[in-house]
Design an enzyme around this catalytic site. Structure first.
Site, PDB file in Angstrom:
ATOM      1  N   THR A 229       0.860  -1.197   0.000  1.00 39.10           N
ATOM      2  CA  THR A 229       0.000   0.000   0.000  1.00 39.10           C
ATOM      3  C   THR A 229       0.890   1.238   0.000  1.00 39.10           C
ATOM      4  OG1 THR A 229      -1.797  -1.138   1.129  1.00 39.10           O
ATOM      5  CG2 THR A 229      -1.735   1.267   1.361  1.00 39.10           C
TER       6      THR A 229
ATOM      7  N   ASN B 167      -6.003  -9.057  -8.103  1.00 38.67           N
ATOM      8  CA  ASN B 167      -6.265  -9.687  -6.809  1.00 38.67           C
ATOM      9  C   ASN B 167      -7.711 -10.154  -6.699  1.00 38.67           C
ATOM     10  OD1 ASN B 167      -6.271  -6.621  -6.728  1.00 38.67           O
ATOM     11  ND2 ASN B 167      -7.593  -7.080  -4.995  1.00 38.67           N
TER      12      ASN B 167
ATOM     13  N   GLN C 197       0.333  -9.690  -6.522  1.00 42.06           N
ATOM     14  CA  GLN C 197      -0.211 -11.040  -6.714  1.00 42.06           C
ATOM     15  C   GLN C 197       0.539 -11.816  -7.797  1.00 42.06           C
ATOM     16  OE1 GLN C 197      -2.398 -12.324  -4.655  1.00 42.06           O
ATOM     17  NE2 GLN C 197      -3.255 -10.519  -3.674  1.00 42.06           N
TER      18      GLN C 197
ATOM     19  N   SER D 205       4.843  -7.091  -1.978  1.00 44.43           N
ATOM     20  CA  SER D 205       4.579  -7.180  -0.533  1.00 44.43           C
ATOM     21  C   SER D 205       5.015  -8.544  -0.003  1.00 44.43           C
ATOM     22  CB  SER D 205       3.077  -6.990  -0.312  1.00 44.43           C
ATOM     23  OG  SER D 205       2.764  -7.143   1.051  1.00 44.43           O
TER      24      SER D 205
ATOM     25  N   HIS E 210       3.916 -10.264   2.806  1.00 43.93           N
ATOM     26  CA  HIS E 210       2.989 -11.198   3.461  1.00 43.93           C
ATOM     27  C   HIS E 210       2.143 -12.011   2.485  1.00 43.93           C
ATOM     28  CE1 HIS E 210      -1.031  -9.051   3.438  1.00 43.93           C
ATOM     29  NE2 HIS E 210      -0.255  -8.009   3.192  1.00 43.93           N
TER      30      HIS E 210
ATOM     31  N   THR F   5      14.582   4.226  10.354  1.00 50.11           N
ATOM     32  CA  THR F   5      15.454   3.076  10.634  1.00 50.11           C
ATOM     33  C   THR F   5      14.860   1.819  10.008  1.00 50.11           C
ATOM     34  OG1 THR F   5      16.134   4.136  12.663  1.00 50.11           O
ATOM     35  CG2 THR F   5      16.583   1.774  12.491  1.00 50.11           C
TER      36      THR F   5
ATOM     37  N   CYS G 108     -10.078  -5.895   1.222  1.00 53.35           N
ATOM     38  CA  CYS G 108     -10.512  -4.508   1.323  1.00 53.35           C
ATOM     39  C   CYS G 108     -11.923  -4.344   0.768  1.00 53.35           C
ATOM     40  CB  CYS G 108      -9.563  -3.601   0.565  1.00 53.35           C
ATOM     41  SG  CYS G 108      -7.887  -3.889   1.087  1.00 53.35           S
TER      42      CYS G 108
HETATM   43  N1  PLP Z   1      -1.908  -4.719  -4.205  1.00 54.07           N
HETATM   44  C1  PLP Z   1      -2.537  -5.897  -4.337  1.00 54.07           C
HETATM   45  C2  PLP Z   1      -2.780  -6.427  -5.709  1.00 54.07           C
HETATM   46  C3  PLP Z   1      -2.937  -6.617  -3.220  1.00 54.07           C
HETATM   47  O1  PLP Z   1      -3.567  -7.799  -3.378  1.00 54.07           O
HETATM   48  C4  PLP Z   1      -2.684  -6.079  -1.949  1.00 54.07           C
HETATM   49  C5  PLP Z   1      -3.158  -6.767  -0.738  1.00 54.07           C
HETATM   50  O2  PLP Z   1      -4.271  -7.251  -0.663  1.00 54.07           O
HETATM   51  C6  PLP Z   1      -2.008  -4.849  -1.859  1.00 54.07           C
HETATM   52  C7  PLP Z   1      -1.638  -4.187  -3.011  1.00 54.07           C
HETATM   53  C8  PLP Z   1      -1.692  -4.225  -0.541  1.00 54.07           C
HETATM   54  O3  PLP Z   1      -0.634  -4.919   0.067  1.00 54.07           O
HETATM   55  P1  PLP Z   1      -0.232  -4.628   1.578  1.00 54.07           P
HETATM   56  O4  PLP Z   1      -1.149  -5.440   2.434  1.00 54.07           O
HETATM   57  O5  PLP Z   1       1.209  -5.068   1.664  1.00 54.07           O
HETATM   58  O6  PLP Z   1      -0.374  -3.178   1.794  1.00 54.07           O
END
Ligand code: PLP
Length: 371
Positions: free
Chosen positions: A69, A145, A175, A195, A197, A233, A315
């Site tokens: 994000t 996503n 993704q 990302s 996670h 940091t 989301c």
């Molecule tokens: N972009 C996409 C395509 C995602 O699927 C997601 C997470 O659902 C994000 C951005 C946001 O990632 P983060 O949770 O690391 O902010």
């Protein structure tokens, strides 16, 4: 428990505990000039090299952020700053891209949304009809996503750059990273967000690729970390875990197995007169519209049976007004009956066969209750 919501997040990979020990040993501030600080800095640079090589990028093109994000916000905010003209954005951006575009719009920037085809890919004719000599920034998600479909970023970026070499091209690769074979040099983008996670790393760490030679203003000013562009940091544990998870994921992501699981579920659920959204480029995500049911109820029923599925991106699931599914032509009623199943490296075929049977039974039950 069978976790089938891997597009929302993933289970941290098994080897992260070793990284915890390493990060505990190297707890020093990477900016400190004594030996321990320098060693800590060095292991961060090793991690950066790992992420870069998995993307087919150079080490100095990777900037760590707190999440994708943040990477997307940085790309949109700073990629556009001081530029006059318009920006063109795909209608399938994740909320973190879409909301940035809306923010730019509220500041008076001419924001143009490119349409989607009914299979979820970007409508390239519409895209190119919206790009002109005044377009300073284009953002197109790599892998959706919502539907899991892949956009042909390399073809699109090449075409944009050929006509308008100064237009900045960004892609959200969250993704797609490590699920498809590509490298950023071939992709031809200027900016690319990822990302940790989503690939077995920790929450709270991401990265933005900034093509060498492109100058964009800093995101955070301060002590000058991340080559002066993103002060603060460094999140040493997060960064090391990101690189470890990426190596682990690369080694364990069995594309053929993921495809086999997706195919099994899609073919079996299709027998219940459901609609599969997307196209064959999708493999880790299966978006399904089930006429006659409320997906939220199905999700609860499955959760009672310890099967966790999604309703679209985490989301968008908060508000069932799914912008992306609507852009591919689904009606509000169809969106209400849509689920997102996403596969990961911890799933196996046995789980999928069982989950498919339960999902089918629950759909039949739900439809029976409605009639
Ligand atoms: N972009 C996409 C395509 C995602 O699927 C997601 C997470 O659902 C994000 C951005 C946001 O990632 P983060 O949770 O690391 O902010």
């Amino acid at each position: 428990m069978i976790f089938l919501d891997n597009a929302s997040t993933t289970k941290p990979c098994a080897t992260l505990s070793d990284i915890y020990n390493l990060a505990t040993e190297f707890y020093f501030n990477p900016s400190a000039l004594y030996g321990e600080g320098l060693k800590t800095k060095n292991i961060i640079e090793e991690a950066r090299k790992t992420i870069a090589s998995l993307l087919g990028a150079e080490r100095d093109e990777i900037y760590f952020t707190s999440c994708a994000t943040e990477s997307n916000n940085w790309a949109f905010e700073r990629g556009i700053k001081n530029k006059k003209g318009n920006i063109v954005v795909s209608s399938s951006e994740h909320a973190s891209g879409y909301e940035c575009a809306m923010m730019q719009k509220s500041k008076g920037i001419d924001v143009r949304f490119a349409k989607l085809n009914s299979d979820g890919t970007i409508d390239e004719d519409d895209l190119f009809s919206k790009i002109d000599e005044n377009t300073c920034f284009v953002s197109i998600i790599h892998c959706s996503n919502e539907t899991g479909v892949l956009n042909d970023i390399s073809k699109i970026a090449e075409k944009i750059k050929k006509i308008y070499p100064r237009t900045i091209v960004h892609s959200d690769g969250v993704q797609a990273f490590l699920k498809y074979n590509y490298n950023l040099k071939e992709l031809g983008v200027d900016l690319y967000s990822i990302s940790a996670h989503k690939i077995g790393g920790l929450k709270g760490i991401g990265a933005l690729f900034i093509r060498r030679g492109l100058t964009i203003p800093p995101l955070l000013s301060g002590g000058g970390q991340e080559r002066g562009l993103r002060s603060g940091t460094e999140n040493v544990f997060g960064i090391l875990s990101f690189a470890e998870a990426a190596k682990f994921y690369k080694q364990h992501y069995n594309r053929d197995l993921i495809l086999q699981m997706r195919r099994y579920m899609a073919e079996n659920l299709a027998l219940l007169n459901v609609k599969i959204n997307g196209n064959d480029s999708a493999h880790s995500i299966l978006s399904i519209t089930i006429p006659g049911i409320k997906a939220e109820i199905l999700q609860h029923m499955l959760s009672d049976k310890k099967i966790l599925i999604g309703l679209g991106s985490a989301c968008s699931s908060r508000s069932r007004n799914n912008r992306v599914l609507s852009a591919i032509g689904l009606t509000p009623k169809e969106i209400e009956g849509s689920i997102r199943i996403s596969f990961g490296i911890d799933n196996d075929l046995e789980q999928i066969i069982y989950a498919t049977r339960i999902i089918k039974e629950e759909i039949v039950k739900l439809r029976g209750n409605i009639q």
